[in-house]
Scaffold this active site. Structure first.
Site, PDB file in Angstrom:
ATOM      1  N   THR A   1       0.843  -1.206   0.000  1.00  0.00           N
ATOM      2  CA  THR A   1       0.000   0.000   0.000  1.00  0.00           C
ATOM      3  C   THR A   1       0.873   1.249   0.000  1.00  0.00           C
ATOM      4  O   THR A   1       0.640   2.195  -0.760  1.00  0.00           O
ATOM      5  CB  THR A   1      -0.924   0.019   1.231  1.00  0.00           C
ATOM      6  OG1 THR A   1      -1.686  -1.177   1.232  1.00  0.00           O
ATOM      7  CG2 THR A   1      -1.851   1.210   1.202  1.00  0.00           C
TER       8      THR A   1
ATOM      9  N   TRP B   1       2.585   1.626  -3.331  1.00  0.00           N
ATOM     10  CA  TRP B   1       1.646   1.988  -4.401  1.00  0.00           C
ATOM     11  C   TRP B   1       1.445   3.502  -4.444  1.00  0.00           C
ATOM     12  O   TRP B   1       1.323   4.088  -5.511  1.00  0.00           O
ATOM     13  CB  TRP B   1       0.295   1.297  -4.159  1.00  0.00           C
ATOM     14  CG  TRP B   1      -0.696   1.574  -5.248  1.00  0.00           C
ATOM     15  CD1 TRP B   1      -0.843   0.871  -6.407  1.00  0.00           C
ATOM     16  CD2 TRP B   1      -1.679   2.621  -5.283  1.00  0.00           C
ATOM     17  NE1 TRP B   1      -1.834   1.424  -7.168  1.00  0.00           N
ATOM     18  CE2 TRP B   1      -2.371   2.498  -6.510  1.00  0.00           C
ATOM     19  CE3 TRP B   1      -2.036   3.650  -4.421  1.00  0.00           C
ATOM     20  CZ2 TRP B   1      -3.390   3.354  -6.872  1.00  0.00           C
ATOM     21  CZ3 TRP B   1      -3.050   4.511  -4.792  1.00  0.00           C
ATOM     22  CH2 TRP B   1      -3.720   4.360  -6.005  1.00  0.00           C
ATOM     23  N   HIS B   2       1.442   4.118  -3.260  1.00  0.00           N
ATOM     24  CA  HIS B   2       1.172   5.553  -3.220  1.00  0.00           C
ATOM     25  C   HIS B   2       2.321   6.394  -3.735  1.00  0.00           C
ATOM     26  O   HIS B   2       2.146   7.562  -4.055  1.00  0.00           O
ATOM     27  CB  HIS B   2       0.795   5.985  -1.798  1.00  0.00           C
ATOM     28  CG  HIS B   2      -0.627   5.682  -1.465  1.00  0.00           C
ATOM     29  ND1 HIS B   2      -1.019   4.495  -0.907  1.00  0.00           N
ATOM     30  CD2 HIS B   2      -1.762   6.395  -1.656  1.00  0.00           C
ATOM     31  CE1 HIS B   2      -2.333   4.497  -0.754  1.00  0.00           C
ATOM     32  NE2 HIS B   2      -2.810   5.632  -1.196  1.00  0.00           N
ATOM     33  N   GLY B   3       3.490   5.830  -3.793  1.00  0.00           N
ATOM     34  CA  GLY B   3       4.588   6.619  -4.343  1.00  0.00           C
ATOM     35  C   GLY B   3       5.913   5.913  -4.194  1.00  0.00           C
ATOM     36  O   GLY B   3       6.110   5.099  -3.289  1.00  0.00           O
TER      37      GLY B   3
ATOM     38  N   PHE C   1       0.236   9.831  -8.573  1.00  0.00           N
ATOM     39  CA  PHE C   1       0.343   8.387  -8.378  1.00  0.00           C
ATOM     40  C   PHE C   1       0.088   7.611  -9.655  1.00  0.00           C
ATOM     41  O   PHE C   1      -0.762   7.940 -10.411  1.00  0.00           O
ATOM     42  CB  PHE C   1      -0.634   7.947  -7.295  1.00  0.00           C
ATOM     43  CG  PHE C   1      -0.441   8.758  -6.069  1.00  0.00           C
ATOM     44  CD1 PHE C   1       0.759   8.692  -5.396  1.00  0.00           C
ATOM     45  CD2 PHE C   1      -1.394   9.637  -5.645  1.00  0.00           C
ATOM     46  CE1 PHE C   1       0.968   9.477  -4.286  1.00  0.00           C
ATOM     47  CE2 PHE C   1      -1.195  10.417  -4.540  1.00  0.00           C
ATOM     48  CZ  PHE C   1      -0.010  10.344  -3.857  1.00  0.00           C
TER      49      PHE C   1
END
Lengths: 462, 457
Positions: free
Chosen positions: B316, B319-321, B457
């Site tokens: 998670t 995934w955000h950066g 993103f």
């Protein structure tokens, strides 16, 4: 309407606005003249133009703003006052004071923030050497300099600051800014300076996105009378300010240079009218970082450089100081150093010191300071020729500029009085006739006139 | 193109919807597909190829998976190939720079770090297509028969760039057969207007405070200003992202699709666990369905469950950066969620007020970590928040933004929403929406500043 009233009403309103916009572009309907139109880059969409036009009309209907067109007329003009707020302001302040007579709420900085070190104004090496250098010739003049002034400043190479009608740049102590009579006007970067410079007791009339043409329309200054425009704030407290620092230009950089200059002229004429004793400093537009400059077709350093030419021209023609901030905020590539700003534009708080130091070394002698320094007798006895000698050396550059500029302009006081040297153009704007003077300023106005006489005859001492 | 731009609202939308509604049904997917392609290409034409390639590759791989025999190695091979292709593309285009930087740092090398601009919406559409491939492999749905159908699913413009992440099974029927109704158009437009106002009126303006913190430099702001900045970013992010999701849902409804809601008032959550059930719901449910549960979920030993959670939160964060602060951000949430699972949950359920304050404190600190340009900056910001630094810099902003901050806090709660749903056809509500729409347009005309936060993103 039946099943989808929202959709239909929205569609109809959009069509109406489009139709309105089309008739605007076709010239069927006259456009509302808004200061923003001339200065800002319009979207080429019909609907955007229509929305802006409608908004301008609504604004004007609510605020009763006069129509302004910055696209045609140019150059300094005589300011026509709009409304006299001074009496109302004085009343409101009296009321406010009677309610809570200790609180001076409208001033932003009452005490030095905890963070600001007490030695924040300790001069750096540069100034130390300056002081030593100038000490000798200062000895004779030191007595003549008003309190707070340390000595004359030699401009370093690359610093294109211009004096306007003043005799020279001086280095000053922090007390120069903290007397409550210094105002900083400008955009978000000026606001950042006001908040993080740590200079106590300054007045800050700055706002994000603030542009010169908004000085007469944008209500954002808090006062006992409610939100005021810059014009109203100045009219409400005429004669309050002795030093006015202005910084505009980046927000309206997408618009035309001509409109920008005209808006600036109008602004300065207004300031001169309400604050006749004030020294006006125009600061240049600070560069942006290299990355920001390369990434933008509008906010880039080429545009900033050419717009700074316009700023300088305004300062020249208005005979006010031009301060070249880029002489301290630019690296060898002609850009703001990358670590000075996290977003490429706004200078971080820890880099305010060069700016403060720059302002400290670029102060001029205000007309009111002459009054404090000069004895009336000595002023009378001073000989014109000595004034010539003393000034011409320091003022060579300026007088040249003045010459060329003034040649273009219509009748200046010098022409009618040829024996007065050019460089002693009064530092204050042309005296405002007493009838036009804002109420409550009559006496102060007379005072100003006396000072001017002192200045013209006694200038040689400096 | 972004939804909250004049060009989208007054050029793209009218032309697109006119064609979409007028043409007969068999043309509708074609219009939607090419319309979406134009929408995507508007900002970044060169990465169109990447999306189109993804459609092509996954269409045929899914078809292959569908046709190959049950339990056969061909099926597994094709499935793994598809997963590697999709994740590989995401890693190459999103994480190459990050990986290279870390390799350089660990091995003291000086390899060149390529600067690859992030393809728009790649994180979102990769997850959508992965869900499709996995569902086909697991027999949860059939492979799409028409390439246009799959293409339309993947690049449908409402959810292409910033979600919600729509699982294929949810829209499979609608891709083949959907009903357009005036009511759908009406309600969709209303939802779109709400989202637009949320983005343009609230989020864009609230962002000024947070930006001011950055402009001053984190190391210079006072403690109250640091908290004010953190609060404003917290609200900004919600109204920005929720606004975008609402616009997407509204547009979907106008097109005849029903997209899932992405947010359920996350800031009234009473625990961090609860918060993550309300924030970016389509992403968390994706992780639950395709990562957490296949790993065993919580139906195994406590140690194993914790490892499953760790994996989910690591991904998670990533995934955000592609940066360390996102990883730390994910891991911090892992730690907190573990505490809550083990003992805090019980305690929190008894405390009405404290539980909400506790949640918001954690969430606000989380967003600081999330929004700071680097881990070091985030630490500096925390030091300003948690050790006392005086200063007046916040007064100015509090003074001019308090109405907006109050409105932000108010609209983060469901107080008004019940009223809205009950009366959304009454005339006062219609007038209010009408005003909101035009107010947003006026603000859009006025401002040049209009980025979407989740576009990073």
């Amino acid at each position: 309407m039946g099943k989808c009233p929202f959709f239909i009403s929205l569609l109809v309103s959009i069509l109406l606005v489009c139709f309105y916009g089309l008739s605007l572009t076709a010239g069927v309907l006259p456009k509302a003249k808004s200061p923003a139109d001339a200065v800002m880059n319009d979207s080429n969409m019909v609907i955007a133009q229509a929305v802006r036009d409608i908004k301008t009309r609504v604004d004007m209907a609510i605020n009763g703003d006069e129509e302004m067109d910055y696209s045609s007329e140019g150059g300094p003009k005589e300011y026509v006052p709009k409304e006299d707020l001074a009496a109302r302001m004085a009343n409101a302040q009296l009321e406010a004071e009677s309610i809570r007579n200790t609180d001076e709420d409208h001033k932003l900085f009452e005490e030095t923030p905890e963070e600001a070190p007490t030695d924040i104004y300790d001069s750096g090496e540069e100034e130390d050497s300056e002081e030593e250098e100038s000490e000798e010739d200062e000895n004779s003049q030191a007595a003549a300099l008003p309190a707070g002034y340390i000595g004359k400043t030699e401009l370093p190479e690359g610093d294109t600051s211009a004096l306007g009608s003043y005799d020279g740049f001086y280095t000053v102590e922090d007390s120069y800014f903290t007397g409550g009579d210094t105002v900083f006007i400008g955009d978000s970067r000026q606001k950042g300076f006001g908040i993080y410079s740590g200079i106590p007791n300054i007045v800050l009339y700055a706002k994000e996105g603030y542009a010169a043409h908004q000085a007469f329309t944008k209500k954002f200054i808090d006062s006992p009378l409610g939100k005021l425009t810059l014009e109203e704030a100045m009219a409400a407290e005429p004669g309050r300010f002795k030093k006015i620092y202005i910084k505009f230009g980046l927000n309206e950089i997408g618009g035309s240079a001509e409109a920008f200059k005209n808006a600036y002229y109008r602004l300065i004429d207004m300031l001169k009218y309400y604050q006749p004793d004030a020294v006006i400093y125009i600061q240049s537009i600070i560069h942006v970082t290299k990355i920001k400059s390369q990434g933008s077709t509008v906010f880039n350093n080429d545009n900033i450089n050419s717009r700074n030419e316009a700023v300088k021209e305004v300062a020249d023609r208005e005979h006010v100081c031009f301060l070249d901030l880029n002489s301290v905020f630019t690296n060898e590539e002609g850009c703001l150093p990358a670590d000075y700003a996290s977003d490429g534009i706004h200078i971080k708080a820890q880099y305010m010191q060069p700016w403060i130091d720059f302002l400290r070394t670029h102060a001029v002698l205000a007309p009111s300071d002459y009054k404090r320094v000069l004895q009336p007798e000595s002023a009378e006895n001073a000989v014109d020729s000595s004034a010539n000698e003393g000034d011409s050396e320091q003022n060579d550059e300026v007088s040249e500029e003045d010459n060329s500029e003034e040649a273009k302009e219509e009748a200046q006081p010098e022409e009618t009085a040829p024996e007065t040297p050019q460089q002693t153009v009064p530092p204050t704007p042309a005296p405002v006739p007493a009838t036009q003077a804002p109420a409550g300023q009559g006496t102060a106005q007379n005072g100003t006139n006396v000072i001017e006489t002192d200045w013209e005859t006694g200038g040689g001492i400096y | 193109m972004v939804f909250s731009s004049l060009i989208f609202i007054f050029r793209f939308m009218p032309i697109f919807f006119l064609l979409y509604y007028l043409l007969p049904f068999k043309w509708k997917n074609t219009v939607l597909f090419f319309g979406s392609l134009i929408f995507y290409a508007w900002g970044e034409p060169r990465y169109c190829i990447l999306v189109l390639a993804s459609i092509l590759v996954n269409f045929f791989l899914a078809k292959g998976i569908d046709r190959s025999e049950d339990g056969g190695s061909v099926r597994l091979f094709l499935f793994i190939l598809a997963v590697i292709y999709n994740i590989g593309m995401l890693v190459v285009f999103k994480y190459t720079g990050f990986i290279m930087e870390n390799i350089n740092a660990i091995f003291k090398l000086n390899l060149p770090v390529p600067e690859i601009p992030l393809p728009l919406g790649i994180s979102f559409y990769t997850f959508q297509i992965l869900s499709y491939i996995i569902d086909v492999y697991r027999y949860e749905c059939f492979a799409e028969k028409s390439i246009l159908g799959l293409g339309t699913y993947l690049i449908m413009f409402p959810q292409l760039v910033a979600g919600p992440i729509v699982i294929y099974g949810r829209v499979a029927d609608a891709l083949r057969r959907r009903r357009l109704s005036l009511r759908g158009l009406e309600n969709g437009l209303k939802t779109f207007t709400l989202g637009l106002a949320s983005k343009v009126i609230l989020a864009n303006n609230l962002g000024n405070i947070w930006n001011a913190c950055g402009e001053a430099g984190y190391s210079n702001i006072s403690t109250p200003f640091a908290w004010l900045g953190s609060l404003s970013y917290t609200l900004q992010l919600y109204f920005d992202f929720n606004g975008y999701s609402l616009m997407a849902v509204g547009l979907g409804e106008m097109l005849g699709f029903r997209f899932p809601l992405n947010f359920k008032y996350p800031y009234i959550a009473r625990s961090v666990t609860d918060f993550w059930r309300r924030w970016h719901i389509t992403l968390t449910s994706w992780f639950r369905k395709y990562v957490y549960i296949p790993l065993g979920g919580n139906r195994c030993s406590l140690g194993r469950t914790l490892i499953n959670m760790l994996v989910v939160w690591l991904i998670t964060g990533l995934w955000h950066g592609a940066a360390w602060n996102f990883i730390i951000w994910g891991l911090a949430y892992f730690v907190i969620l573990v505490f809550e699972r083990i003992f805090l949950k019980e305690l929190l359920s008894h405390l009405q007020v404290i539980s909400r304050i506790y949640t918001m404190l954690i969430v606000m600190c989380g967003w600081v970590l999330f929004a700071a340009p680097s881990l070091g900056d985030a630490l500096v910001y925390f030091s300003r928040m948690f050790t006392w630094h005086g200063g007046q810099d916040f007064q100015e902003y509090l003074h001019s933004y308090w109405p907006l901050l109050l409105a932000g806090c108010f609209f983060s709660t469901p107080i008004l929403s019940r009223l809205y749903h009950r009366h959304h056809r009454s005339i006062p509500v219609l007038v209010a929406l009408f005003v909101l729409f035009w107010a947003s347009i006026v603000m859009l005309v006025d401002s040049v500043y209009n980025p979407f936060l989740y576009f990073r993103f």
